[in-house]
Structures are given as structure tokens and as C-alpha cells.
Motif scaffolding. Sequence first.
Motif, mmCIF file in Angstrom:
data_model
loop_
_atom_site.group_PDB
_atom_site.id
_atom_site.type_symbol
_atom_site.label_atom_id
_atom_site.label_comp_id
_atom_site.label_asym_id
_atom_site.label_seq_id
_atom_site.Cartn_x
_atom_site.Cartn_y
_atom_site.Cartn_z
ATOM 1 N N GLU A 29 0.827 -1.207 0.000
ATOM 2 C CA GLU A 29 0.000 0.000 0.000
ATOM 3 C C GLU A 29 0.863 1.260 0.000
ATOM 4 N N ARG A 30 1.983 1.220 0.718
ATOM 5 C CA ARG A 30 2.874 2.386 0.738
ATOM 6 C C ARG A 30 3.519 2.604 -0.627
ATOM 7 N N VAL A 31 3.912 1.522 -1.290
ATOM 8 C CA VAL A 31 4.481 1.629 -2.637
ATOM 9 C C VAL A 31 3.439 2.193 -3.603
ATOM 10 N N LEU A 32 2.220 1.690 -3.530
ATOM 11 C CA LEU A 32 1.143 2.178 -4.395
ATOM 12 C C LEU A 32 0.863 3.651 -4.145
ATOM 13 N N SER A 33 0.849 4.041 -2.873
ATOM 14 C CA SER A 33 0.638 5.455 -2.544
ATOM 15 C C SER A 33 1.747 6.322 -3.108
ATOM 16 N N GLY A 34 2.977 5.862 -3.003
ATOM 17 C CA GLY A 34 4.112 6.606 -3.554
ATOM 18 C C GLY A 34 4.028 6.739 -5.063
ATOM 19 N N LEU A 35 3.593 5.685 -5.723
ATOM 20 C CA LEU A 35 3.436 5.730 -7.183
ATOM 21 C C LEU A 35 2.339 6.717 -7.588
#
Length: 115
Positions: free
Chosen positions: A106-112
Motif C-alpha cells: 500500500e505504501r508503494v502504491l501510494s508513492g506511485l
Amino acid sequence: MRPYSLTGGRTRFGHVLLVETFVAALEAPEEHRELTSGGWGDRVMPEMRAIVELCRRMRSVAEISALLKMPLGVVRVLLSDLADQGKIRVYGTGHGSGRPDRALLERVLSGLHRL
């Protein structure tokens, strides 16, 4: 100063510190006064103080390396030292179960999405 002189030439570290491993400072911000008023901060390298300051907010090993513009290997050794001193906590990445950690994804997706 050459980056690897910060670690005394050490390349090994005692904690599992993958690029996606999260770390955070253990002390509350009001307890960080010792970092600037003659306490722990007088006895450590400025790079280690900078890592603790960055880790007031949970960050990944890769983020710390990028923000400090330091080689990943050096950051891993310094983070391991700070964890041994009880200044930061190393959080698991979910690799033990064979499945990726949902919070990490979820953190990676948010960063993207922010890009």
C-alpha cells in the motif's frame, strides 16, 4: 570523508535490512533534546544523528539512503548499529510468510500515485 570510513570498513550488519525494510526512531520527539543539548548527540557521528532525525517518521532503508545521499551498504551498517543501541526499531517486511506485506504494498502504491 569517504563513506565507508563511517563504518570503519565494516560491510556486515546484524539485522535483516532489505531495501524495503522499515525503521523508526524509538524515542519521542521531546526526548530528542539530548541530541542537541550535550547528550547522546555529542558522542555519535553527525550521520547517525541525521538517521535518527529522519526516522522520527517511519522510513524504508532505501529512503534513508536516498535522502542522505549515502551508499546503501553504509546506511545498513549504521542502521544496524543504531538498532543495537536501542535508538531505532527495525520492522519486518513480511518475507517470512512467503507473501508480501500488505502495508508495504500500500505504501508503494501510494508513492506511485504521488508521482
